[in-house]
Every structure is written in structure tokens, then in C-alpha cells.
Design a protein around this motif. Structure first.
Motif, mmCIF file in Angstrom:
data_model
loop_
_atom_site.group_PDB
_atom_site.id
_atom_site.type_symbol
_atom_site.label_atom_id
_atom_site.label_comp_id
_atom_site.label_asym_id
_atom_site.label_seq_id
_atom_site.Cartn_x
_atom_site.Cartn_y
_atom_site.Cartn_z
ATOM 1 N N PRO A 84 15.214 5.886 3.868
ATOM 2 C CA PRO A 84 13.984 6.578 3.453
ATOM 3 C C PRO A 84 13.920 8.026 3.929
ATOM 4 N N MET A 85 14.468 8.335 5.093
ATOM 5 C CA MET A 85 14.431 9.713 5.584
ATOM 6 C C MET A 85 15.154 10.658 4.627
ATOM 7 N N ASN A 86 16.244 10.174 4.034
ATOM 8 C CA ASN A 86 17.046 11.003 3.145
ATOM 9 C C ASN A 86 16.618 10.925 1.681
ATOM 10 N N LEU A 87 16.096 9.787 1.265
ATOM 11 C CA LEU A 87 15.894 9.567 -0.172
ATOM 12 C C LEU A 87 14.437 9.491 -0.621
ATOM 13 N N LEU A 88 13.516 9.324 0.315
ATOM 14 C CA LEU A 88 12.106 9.164 -0.043
ATOM 15 C C LEU A 88 11.354 10.468 0.179
ATOM 16 N N LYS A 89 10.874 11.054 -0.902
ATOM 17 C CA LYS A 89 10.176 12.339 -0.827
ATOM 18 C C LYS A 89 8.658 12.136 -0.858
ATOM 19 N N GLU A 90 7.954 13.140 -0.415
ATOM 20 C CA GLU A 90 6.494 13.095 -0.430
ATOM 21 C C GLU A 90 5.995 12.909 -1.872
ATOM 22 N N GLY A 91 5.049 12.005 -2.039
ATOM 23 C CA GLY A 91 4.523 11.721 -3.371
ATOM 24 C C GLY A 91 5.280 10.617 -4.085
ATOM 25 N N GLN A 92 6.351 10.118 -3.472
ATOM 26 C CA GLN A 92 7.115 9.028 -4.065
ATOM 27 C C GLN A 92 6.875 7.734 -3.289
ATOM 28 N N THR A 93 7.342 6.623 -3.884
ATOM 29 C CA THR A 93 7.198 5.304 -3.268
ATOM 30 C C THR A 93 8.560 4.631 -3.191
ATOM 31 N N ALA A 94 8.847 4.018 -2.064
ATOM 32 C CA ALA A 94 10.068 3.227 -1.906
ATOM 33 C C ALA A 94 9.721 1.761 -2.141
ATOM 34 N N SER A 95 10.432 1.116 -3.050
ATOM 35 C CA SER A 95 10.135 -0.270 -3.407
ATOM 36 C C SER A 95 11.156 -1.220 -2.778
ATOM 37 N N TYR A 96 10.672 -2.337 -2.261
ATOM 38 C CA TYR A 96 11.525 -3.304 -1.564
ATOM 39 C C TYR A 96 11.340 -4.698 -2.132
ATOM 40 N N ILE A 97 12.447 -5.427 -2.258
ATOM 41 C CA ILE A 97 12.399 -6.849 -2.579
ATOM 42 C C ILE A 97 12.711 -7.592 -1.294
ATOM 43 N N LEU A 98 11.785 -8.419 -0.854
ATOM 44 C CA LEU A 98 11.931 -9.119 0.418
ATOM 45 C C LEU A 98 12.549 -10.495 0.197
ATOM 46 N N SER A 99 13.711 -10.696 0.799
ATOM 47 C CA SER A 99 14.407 -11.974 0.663
ATOM 48 C C SER A 99 14.834 -12.523 2.019
ATOM 49 N N GLY A 100 14.326 -11.923 3.103
ATOM 50 C CA GLY A 100 14.686 -12.399 4.431
ATOM 51 C C GLY A 100 14.255 -11.434 5.515
#
Length: 358
Positions: A84-100
């Protein structure tokens, strides 16, 4: 000496051939009069190891030219923050699929960096399956979609990967090199080495070069992917012995016939254990649903805690190591990564059958 029947979840078994090869050159690597651990990381002998490992990984995984292969430290846990530090910019959302548990931890670190969302989760069923999801539910401001390809604790594994409209990020720490994959389905793949790639201490990152543009100079130097890409992962002293052993493991995979041949053996190993579970008439019960079963970590429970204790004690007496299940699931877990020999799995399956019959 008698080698242990090692089913540890990680650090895990290494191929005996790799350990023997490393032992031969422990004091004198390629006539240098020094161990690999003593070589300068700027020296020609180490450069050949370093570049050779990158080249061999590219070949085995068929990594396209528009991807960088990086060697980092800090394990996959550091990648939970670096992504996220490198790829997630302000105004964007990081999406996660939780499997464990590991995808939960990745999400926890991303929340410290920026906005996140959960596309799907199988937590309610104690992560016994890969959750169903709909890619159209991704918001228009999604920076990337993160998945964990194999779940060591719960024994579930993705059987195929989504064609994501946003960069797909894969934590492949526990099943990288276990089967062929299409690297170009992913924007970034990361993996701690201590399951299928080598010893603990080095982490592999495979990143699409275009994504490096998201890494800004405002980031701490050692947490910036561009630092490693611009310096061939030699900005600072890398974990030289771990990378050397990783190179030997890659040579071993090539000698086995490559990833396709490795996959066939992994299929055999997994079938042996799942057959022992399924044919036990309920004496053993697998944690994962049939369509999510992992070929790397076989998790199962017995009918009672007492039976589990007796099983684990007798298994220990027979030379089996690392079969205790994680507290989140209980029971038992057999980690059957690439380096675990087929004959060891055959012995475990036979032990399971005899124990249930008794």
C-alpha cells in the motif's frame, strides 16, 4: 544420519541435494577460499550467484520482460506495508479478499496507509474455503486487488485466479513454484522464501515495471520498490547466503523437470493424504471444502482432542515432525511443499491409515 520426516509449515524442508551442495562449498566457494557468507556483495563471484538466481526464476516462472524481479528482506509481513505504501494513492481504495489470517494481517497494515475495502471474506466459516466474489463490485477508485494464494493455517488454496480489471496483488509465500501460473495476470507477486524457494531471510517481489511509477521519492528509501529496481536489489547488503540457497533450490527445481513436473508430484502427494482422510469414514475430517483444498497444507481434525494427542505423540515416535495444527483450526496439519519427498508423504498416509484402523 536419519533425516527427519519434516512437515513443518515454515521454515520448511529444503531439498537434501541443495543442502549437500551447499555443504560442499561452505568453506571454499568456487575457489575463492571463502564461504558465500564471506563474499562481498559487490564481488564478481557473488554477482554471478545473484544474477543467476534472478535469471533462473525468470525462466522457471516464465516472467515477462516488463516485470522486475527483486530480492528484499523483512518477509511477506513487510510487504503487507510496502504494497500500500507504494501502490495506494490518496483518493484511492485498496481492495482485499480475506481467505485467512495472513490476508487479515495484510489488510490491517494497509488500513494504516490509506482507504481499504473488503471485496469478499470466508471468515464466518472459519476460512474453510476461498470466498465467492464479484469483480464488478470493485469501486472505480480501486488501486489494486489483494489476494493470498494459499492459506497455510486453514489449508485452502486458490484453484484459479481472477482476471482483475485493476492490478492483482498476490501473496504467494506458501505456494510459489508449486504449479505453473500466468505472471501477467498479476501486477505484483511477493513471497517469503521459507516455504518453496529457500531458507528464511529473503523475500522475492515480482512487479510490473509500469507500477514502479507509483513509488514516489517521498517514501523511505528502503521501503521504496524503485530503490531495489534501480539497483538490482544491491542498494544495501542483501541476504547473500539466503539468495545463494535460493539459487540452488531453483537449480533443483530445474533438475526435477521444472514447475510442471513439480506440480505433478505435488498432485500425487496431496492425493495420498486427502484419500487417507476421505477413506477414513469420518475418523479424520478435512477443514477445507473440497473445491478449496490446498496442495501445500493439508489440515484435518480427529474425533477428539485426546485422539489428536495420541496421534501426534505416536507420529513423533515414528519420526514425523511439524504435524501439529494451528490453534485457529486445531487438529493436525501436514505441510507438503515442493521439497517434501513423495516417499515421506507415502509414509505419513500409511501411518494415518494404520492409526485409524487401530
Amino acid at each position: 544420519m536419519n533425516r527427519a520426516l519434516n512437515f513443518n509449515a515454515g521454515p520448511a524442508a529444503l531439498p537434501a541435494e541443495v543442502l549437500i551442495e551447499a555443504q560442499k562449498h561452505l568453506l571454499n566457494f568456487n575457489g575463492t577460499g571463502m564461504s558465500v557468507m564471506e563474499l562481498s556483495h559487490r564481488s564478481k563471484p557473488y554477482e554471478e550467484v545473484h544474477d543467476g538466481a534472478i535469471s533462473k526464476l525468470r525462466t522457471l516462472m516464465n516472467i515477462p520482460d516488463d516485470y522486475e524481479v527483486l530480492f528484499l528482506q523483512g518477509g511477506a509481513s513487510t510487504q503487507f506495508s510496502m504494497v500500500p505504501m507504494n501502490l495506494l494513492k490518496e483518493g484511492q481504495t485498496a481492495s482485499y479478499i480475506l481467505s485467512g489470517a495472513w490476508s487479515e494481517k495484510a489488510l490491517k497494515e494497509a488500513k494504516k496507509v490509506g482507504q481499504t475495502s473488503i471485496l469478499a471474506s470466508s471468515k464466518e466459516s472459519n476460512y474453510n474455503s476461498i470466498p465467492e466474489f464479484t469483480l464488478s463490485d470493485l469501486s472505480s477508485d480501486t488501486a489494486y486487488l489483494h489476494i493470498t494464494s494459499n492459506n497455510t493455517i486453514f489449508g485452502t488454496q486458490w484453484q484459479s485466479f481472477p482476471d482483475s480489471p485493476v492490478p492483482l496483488i498476490g501473496d504467494m509465500s506458501s505456494d510459489i513454484l508449486s504449479k505453473p501460473i500466468q505472471v501477467d495476470q498479476f501486477g505484483l507477486i511477493y513471497a517469503g522464501a521459507q516455504k518453496n524457494l529457500g531458507p528464511s531471510g529473503v523475500t522475492v517481489v515480482i512487479i510490473k515495471k509500469s507500477l514502479l511509477e507509483r513509488s514516489t521519492d517521498a517514501l523511505p528509501t528502503m521501503l521504496n520498490y524503485k530503490t531495489y529496481a534501480d539497483n538490482n536489489s544491491l542498494y544495501n547488503t542483501p541476504p547473500t547466503i539466503a539468495i545463494y540457497l535460493l539459487k540452488l533450490v531453483l537449480d533443483w527445481v530445474e533438475n526435477q523437470g521444472g514447475v510442471t513436473a513439480i506440480e505433478k508430484i505435488n498432485d500425487q502427494k496431496a492425493k495420498l493424504l486427502y484419500d487417507a482422510i476421505d477413506e477414513s469414514e469420518g475418523f479424520y475430517n478435512g477443514h477445507a471444502t473440497l473445491n478449496s483444498r490446498s496442495k501445500m497444507n493439508v489440515t484435518f481434525t480427529l474425533q477428539s482432542e485426546e485422539a489428536t494427542k495420541v496421534f501426534l505423540q505416536q507420529a513423533k515416535e515414528e519420526g514425523f515432525v511439524g504435524l501439529n495444527g494451528h490453534r485457529s483450526v486445531g487438529g493436525c496439519r501436514a505441510s507438503i511443499y515442493n521439497a517434501v519427498p513423495l516417499e515421506n508423504v507415502e509414509k505419513l498416509a500409511e501411518f494415518m491409515k494404520k492409526f485409524s484402523q487401530k
